[in-house]
Design a protein around this motif. Structure first.
Motif, PDB file in Angstrom:
ATOM      1  N   LYS A   1       2.236   4.311  -4.048  1.00 31.27           N
ATOM      2  CA  LYS A   1       1.110   5.145  -4.463  1.00 31.27           C
ATOM      3  C   LYS A   1       1.642   6.519  -4.843  1.00 31.27           C
ATOM      4  O   LYS A   1       2.788   6.872  -4.504  1.00 31.27           O
TER       5      LYS A   1
ATOM      6  N   LYS B   1       0.820  -1.218   0.000  1.00 34.15           N
ATOM      7  CA  LYS B   1       0.000   0.000   0.000  1.00 34.15           C
ATOM      8  C   LYS B   1       0.851   1.265   0.000  1.00 34.15           C
ATOM      9  O   LYS B   1       0.355   2.357  -0.288  1.00 34.15           O
TER      10      LYS B   1
ATOM     11  N   SER C   1      -3.463  -7.300  -5.314  1.00 32.19           N
ATOM     12  CA  SER C   1      -3.693  -6.970  -3.902  1.00 32.19           C
ATOM     13  C   SER C   1      -3.097  -8.043  -3.003  1.00 32.19           C
ATOM     14  O   SER C   1      -3.335  -9.244  -3.201  1.00 32.19           O
TER      15      SER C   1
END
Length: 376
Positions: free
Chosen positions: A178, A175, A359
């Motif tokens: 980004k 995560k 993911s």
């Protein structure tokens, strides 16, 4: 269930592909809070704070021994004291006599397809070791996991195993990868590593499959053809002497100072350098997955990558594909994207969408399902 997971090198400071994958997978498992009891077995090293005991997932540090001794002797004895239902070996190899049902993540079988000694001593030894051990471990394992449909097909054919014994669980990106809007943080990183405002980014691993000499030649050809104000190239984790040797062999020593060598950048800071890069190039000859492709995409960076092995499968239509065996195609892609903002913006948009498909939560959920199916 009681699940043992081998993660031998997870605490080493300089983590590369397989360690990053294992770390993210375990962290995602912890977040899912499974009812199973999971114990991770890791060789003691400096970065022992990257993973904590959490919920039903605990970490067992072991003494540090050379790779074969740790894997073949220490790991089975430590696992035996835990008495698990299953042992998951995460990084291509495992003990020949584990004493428990085993599931093996087989990232690739490149070392079985050809054997040369163009890598470092460590890389050469590892390839010989895996060449001896992997076929037997695969035969004994109850389940094989790999990371792309391309690699699954290769494994099935090379090792002659039933198609139903092997499943694909795609890698994913953390995560942390980004778009970063904190300009102060980006500027601090850029100043600390003496980076230019715009640059081409390349990871300079010296393993033969990473195609570093061809990439350097292609970039020098780009400099020859680009005219005024060409982009500089930032090459991570590449020794100065290796670069000089490649430049001398290709006749491009005059371009040494167009290359910037910041050294090794840890996984926690990689999103920063991806965000700063104008173009990211990943011209490998062969990959089982190619994790940096989706990491760069997730950071809104246009990607150039190879049209071979798993890379088109991972990149989809969101990258500029080149022939890694023809440096001139890399050069052409650099010339095109460096000057064409519209194409860069298009790849950025496509890349963000493509990267969202991968993911770690999905990967961890799939892996837990495989564990349970193996026991039931």
């Amino acid at each position: 269930m009681r699940i043992a997971i081998e993660a031998q090198r997870l605490f080493r400071p300089r983590k590369h592909g397989m360690e990053v994958v294992t770390l993210e997978l375990i962290r995602a498992m912890q977040d899912l809070e499974p009812s199973d009891e999971i114990r991770i077995f890791i060789k003691d090293d400096k970065d022992d704070n990257c993973l904590y005991n959490k919920n039903n997932v605990t970490v067992t540090k072991t003494k540090s021994y050379p790779y074969p001794i740790w894997e073949q002797y220490l790991l089975p004895s430590k696992v035996k004291t835990f008495d698990p239902d299953i042992l998951h070996c995460t990084s291509n190899t495992g003990p020949l006599f584990p004493g428990v049902k085993t599931i093996l993540t087989l990232h690739d079988i490149i070392y079985l397809e050809s054997l040369n000694f163009k890598g470092t001593t460590y890389q050469n030894f590892g390839n010989i070791y895996r060449r001896l051990v992997v076929p037997r471990v695969v035969a004994n394992a109850k389940k094989i996991i790999t990371v792309s449909e391309f690699e699954k097909e290769k494994i099935v054919k090379r090792l002659n195993i039933p198609d139903e014994k092997i499943s694909v669980v795609y890698n994913a990106k953390s995560k942390n990868f980004k778009p970063i809007e904190d300009q102060v943080k980006l500027d601090e990183f850029k100043t600390r590593h003496v980076l230019p405002d715009d640059f081409i980014l390349f990871l300079g691993n010296t393993a033969p499959k990473k195609n570093t000499p061809a990439m350097i030649k292609a970039y020098c050809d780009y400099l020859e053809k680009s005219g005024d104000s060409p982009l500089k190239m930032v090459v991570l984790d590449l020794d100065e002497n290796v670069l000089k040797s490649i430049l001398e062999k290709t006749g491009f020593s005059k371009y040494r100072y167009h290359f910037i060598l910041p050294g090794y950048i840890g996984a926690d800071e990689m999103p920063l350098i991806y965000n700063l890069a104008k173009i990211y190039v990943y011209p490998s000859l062969r990959e089982s997955f190619g994790l940096p492709i989706i990491e760069a995409m997730a950071c809104n960076t246009p990607v150039i990558t190879s049209n071979t092995s798993s890379m088109p499968e991972v990149a989809g239509k969101a990258a500029r594909l080149i022939d890694p065996y023809k440096p001139e195609t890399i050069t052409d892609a650099l010339l095109d994207l460096a000057k064409n903002k519209e194409k860069r913006e298009e790849l950025k948009s496509l890349g963000l969408k493509r990267s969202s498909f991968f993911s770690w939560e999905n990967a961890a959920s799939q892996m837990l399902t495989h564990y349970h199916e193996l026991i039931n």
